[in-house]
Design a protein around this motif. Structure first.
Motif, PDB file in Angstrom:
ATOM      1  N   LEU A 262      -1.686  44.345  -2.926  1.00  0.00           N
ATOM      2  CA  LEU A 262      -2.362  43.714  -4.067  1.00  0.00           C
ATOM      3  C   LEU A 262      -2.324  42.192  -3.947  1.00  0.00           C
ATOM      4  CD1 LEU A 262      -1.209  45.998  -7.041  1.00  0.00           C
ATOM      5  CD2 LEU A 262      -3.209  46.237  -5.562  1.00  0.00           C
ATOM      6  N   SER A 263      -2.640  41.690  -2.757  1.00  0.00           N
ATOM      7  CA  SER A 263      -2.567  40.245  -2.525  1.00  0.00           C
ATOM      8  C   SER A 263      -3.549  39.461  -3.387  1.00  0.00           C
ATOM      9  CB  SER A 263      -2.815  39.934  -1.045  1.00  0.00           C
ATOM     10  OG  SER A 263      -4.174  40.197  -0.694  1.00  0.00           O
ATOM     11  N   ARG A 264      -4.576  40.130  -3.873  1.00  0.00           N
ATOM     12  CA  ARG A 264      -5.528  39.452  -4.774  1.00  0.00           C
ATOM     13  C   ARG A 264      -4.802  38.855  -5.978  1.00  0.00           C
ATOM     14  NH1 ARG A 264     -10.217  42.929  -7.830  1.00  0.00           N
ATOM     15  NH2 ARG A 264     -10.543  41.531  -9.603  1.00  0.00           N
ATOM     16  N   TRP A 265      -3.709  39.479  -6.378  1.00  0.00           N
ATOM     17  CA  TRP A 265      -2.948  38.994  -7.540  1.00  0.00           C
ATOM     18  C   TRP A 265      -1.642  38.317  -7.111  1.00  0.00           C
ATOM     19  CZ3 TRP A 265      -5.621  43.593  -7.310  1.00  0.00           C
ATOM     20  CH2 TRP A 265      -6.702  43.713  -8.200  1.00  0.00           C
ATOM     21  N   HIS A 266      -1.472  38.027  -5.830  1.00  0.00           N
ATOM     22  CA  HIS A 266      -0.274  37.381  -5.303  1.00  0.00           C
ATOM     23  C   HIS A 266      -0.491  35.862  -5.328  1.00  0.00           C
ATOM     24  CE1 HIS A 266       2.976  36.239  -2.657  1.00  0.00           C
ATOM     25  NE2 HIS A 266       3.374  37.488  -2.517  1.00  0.00           N
ATOM     26  N   PRO A 267       0.424  35.102  -5.907  1.00  0.00           N
ATOM     27  CA  PRO A 267       0.198  33.653  -6.022  1.00  0.00           C
ATOM     28  C   PRO A 267      -0.020  32.957  -4.687  1.00  0.00           C
ATOM     29  CG  PRO A 267       2.494  34.228  -6.560  1.00  0.00           C
ATOM     30  CD  PRO A 267       1.715  35.502  -6.509  1.00  0.00           C
ATOM     31  N   ASP A 268       0.580  33.459  -3.616  1.00  0.00           N
ATOM     32  CA  ASP A 268       0.411  32.807  -2.314  1.00  0.00           C
ATOM     33  C   ASP A 268      -0.988  32.987  -1.745  1.00  0.00           C
ATOM     34  OD1 ASP A 268       3.048  32.146  -2.561  1.00  0.00           O
ATOM     35  OD2 ASP A 268       3.787  33.530  -1.008  1.00  0.00           O
ATOM     36  N   TYR A 269      -1.745  33.927  -2.305  1.00  0.00           N
ATOM     37  CA  TYR A 269      -3.077  34.217  -1.775  1.00  0.00           C
ATOM     38  C   TYR A 269      -4.199  33.882  -2.763  1.00  0.00           C
ATOM     39  CZ  TYR A 269      -0.925  36.553   2.162  1.00  0.00           C
ATOM     40  OH  TYR A 269      -0.201  36.820   3.307  1.00  0.00           O
ATOM     41  N   ALA A 270      -3.854  33.270  -3.879  1.00  0.00           N
ATOM     42  CA  ALA A 270      -4.851  32.999  -4.925  1.00  0.00           C
ATOM     43  C   ALA A 270      -5.988  32.117  -4.403  1.00  0.00           C
ATOM     44  CB  ALA A 270      -4.174  32.348  -6.130  1.00  0.00           C
ATOM     45  N   GLU A 271      -5.663  31.028  -3.727  1.00  0.00           N
ATOM     46  CA  GLU A 271      -6.707  30.125  -3.238  1.00  0.00           C
ATOM     47  C   GLU A 271      -7.530  30.773  -2.132  1.00  0.00           C
ATOM     48  OE1 GLU A 271      -5.184  26.352  -2.111  1.00  0.00           O
ATOM     49  OE2 GLU A 271      -4.308  25.918  -4.098  1.00  0.00           O
ATOM     50  N   THR A 272      -6.877  31.514  -1.268  1.00  0.00           N
ATOM     51  CA  THR A 272      -7.591  32.188  -0.178  1.00  0.00           C
ATOM     52  C   THR A 272      -8.557  33.233  -0.725  1.00  0.00           C
ATOM     53  OG1 THR A 272      -5.631  31.909   1.195  1.00  0.00           O
ATOM     54  CG2 THR A 272      -7.304  33.424   1.999  1.00  0.00           C
ATOM     55  N   PHE A 273      -8.101  33.962  -1.735  1.00  0.00           N
ATOM     56  CA  PHE A 273      -8.971  34.965  -2.339  1.00  0.00           C
ATOM     57  C   PHE A 273     -10.184  34.307  -3.000  1.00  0.00           C
ATOM     58  CE2 PHE A 273     -10.174  37.285  -6.259  1.00  0.00           C
ATOM     59  CZ  PHE A 273     -10.734  38.404  -5.668  1.00  0.00           C
ATOM     60  N   GLU A 274      -9.952  33.251  -3.742  1.00  0.00           N
ATOM     61  CA  GLU A 274     -11.068  32.567  -4.417  1.00  0.00           C
ATOM     62  C   GLU A 274     -12.065  32.022  -3.399  1.00  0.00           C
ATOM     63  OE1 GLU A 274     -11.893  32.570  -7.540  1.00  0.00           O
ATOM     64  OE2 GLU A 274     -10.144  33.815  -7.984  1.00  0.00           O
ATOM     65  N   ALA A 275     -11.568  31.487  -2.294  1.00  0.00           N
ATOM     66  CA  ALA A 275     -12.463  30.999  -1.260  1.00  0.00           C
ATOM     67  C   ALA A 275     -13.273  32.131  -0.638  1.00  0.00           C
ATOM     68  CB  ALA A 275     -11.656  30.274  -0.173  1.00  0.00           C
ATOM     69  N   PHE A 276     -12.635  33.291  -0.462  1.00  0.00           N
ATOM     70  CA  PHE A 276     -13.318  34.474   0.064  1.00  0.00           C
ATOM     71  C   PHE A 276     -14.434  34.912  -0.865  1.00  0.00           C
ATOM     72  CE2 PHE A 276     -13.632  39.147   0.169  1.00  0.00           C
ATOM     73  CZ  PHE A 276     -14.005  39.337   1.490  1.00  0.00           C
ATOM     74  N   ILE A 277     -14.164  34.902  -2.155  1.00  0.00           N
ATOM     75  CA  ILE A 277     -15.182  35.304  -3.135  1.00  0.00           C
ATOM     76  C   ILE A 277     -16.348  34.334  -3.136  1.00  0.00           C
ATOM     77  CG2 ILE A 277     -15.621  35.552  -5.630  1.00  0.00           C
ATOM     78  CD1 ILE A 277     -14.203  37.933  -4.384  1.00  0.00           C
ATOM     79  N   ARG A 278     -16.071  33.056  -2.964  1.00  0.00           N
ATOM     80  CA  ARG A 278     -17.140  32.052  -3.000  1.00  0.00           C
ATOM     81  C   ARG A 278     -17.948  32.001  -1.712  1.00  0.00           C
ATOM     82  NH1 ARG A 278     -12.929  28.856  -5.245  1.00  0.00           N
ATOM     83  NH2 ARG A 278     -12.682  27.835  -3.202  1.00  0.00           N
ATOM     84  N   SER A 279     -17.406  32.563  -0.642  1.00  0.00           N
ATOM     85  CA  SER A 279     -18.070  32.447   0.676  1.00  0.00           C
ATOM     86  C   SER A 279     -19.329  33.295   0.738  1.00  0.00           C
ATOM     87  CB  SER A 279     -17.103  32.888   1.759  1.00  0.00           C
ATOM     88  OG  SER A 279     -16.787  34.283   1.638  1.00  0.00           O
TER      89      SER A 279
END
Length: 279
Positions: A262-279
């Motif tokens: 559930l890395s989507r909700w992991h603080p260490d991956y928050a920015e990476t996930f948001e960048a993935f969504i915006r890509s």
């Protein structure tokens, strides 16, 4: 085969059909002139539904109290439908509950959710499927899943486990049916978006702007059935199909990339996930 099922010659059975998504689907089938059977465990909610279905265009309508967690109850329903109409052509295993759950919360909540949301689908398919196959007529079995069974967000683990099970079960069912000699049935997984129903009203009386109505969901569902979709992935007013696809791709990426669960909700991956969504 779809055209030979979605017409006035068919008999459709919908569990959890007294309200919400189930009722809206039943009315869509009624408008096609089908004979429509609605089952629900709430007897009071079935009052007047036969008349409503006939008004909507159903050739005939039947309502019966049934608890999908009870295999014998569903076997009795299947027998009643067979005696009245000769059999079933479309089965929609839709009954579901969401009382909430916690990982170490009351076991009764887990049992209730799994009994209804997962075993209800299995029980319904096992009760109706054999005769549907034996009749040799074109038909469909539709199981209502959830996006929560795919991306499994934190907060309601029992519901996620049940709906993930429905996904796996329906995929296995589709494979089984297409490899069963004489079976003319297809399986489909309905994956609703945010739909405003009693299940998620939580005291609200007005539909949130981001939600679809059950009627909008049912219309989309019928359209995608006609297109022969297996995964009927429904958007809503907040979430597009493209966003759903990215969220699901990220979820499977946890395994592929060996990220934390559930890395989507992991603080260490928050920015990476948001960048993935915006890509």
């Amino acid at each position: 085969m779809v055209d030979s099922v979605l017409n006035s010659e068919s008999v459709a059975v919908i569990t959890g059909g007294a309200a919400g998504i189930g009722r809206a689907i039943a009315l869509e089938f009624a408008a096609l002139g089908m004979r429509v059977v609605v089952a629900d465990n709430r007897a009071d909610r079935l009052t007047g539904i036969e008349a409503a279905l006939k008004t909507a265009g159903a050739q005939d309508a039947m309502a019966q109290v049934a608890d999908v967690a009870d295999p014998q109850c569903l076997a009795a329903l299947e027998q009643a439908v067979a005696e009245r109409y000769g059999g079933t052509d479309i089965l929609v295993n839709n009954a579901g509950i969401q009382p909430g759950s916690a990982m170490f919360g009351p076991v009764e909540a887990w049992e209730a959710v799994l009994d209804t949301n997962l075993w209800g689908v299995i029980n319904g398919t096992r009760a109706f499927g054999p005769r549907m196959i034996e009749r040799g007529r074109p038909g469909m079995i539709v199981n209502t899943g959830s996006k929560q069974g795919i991306t499994t967000p934190p907060g309601d683990p029992a519901y996620n486990v049940a709906k993930a099970g429905v996904k796996a079960y329906t995929e296995a069912l589709a494979h089984e049916l297409r490899n069963t000699h004489g079976a003319r049935l297809s399986a489909h997984l309905l994956i609703p978006g945010f739909v405003f129903t009693e299940l998620n009203a939580h005291g609200r009386t007005e539909k949130p702007a981001g939600a679809w109505t059950p009627e909008e969901l049912a219309a989309f569902f019928l359209e995608r059935l006609k297109a022969r979709d297996f995964y009927i992935l429904c958007p809503d007013n907040d979430v597009t199909r493209e966003l759903d696809q990215k969220r699901m791709a990220w979820a499977i990426g946890d395994i592929i990339e060996n990220r934390p669960a559930l890395s989507r909700w992991h603080p260490d991956y928050a920015e990476t996930f948001e960048a993935f969504i915006r890509s």
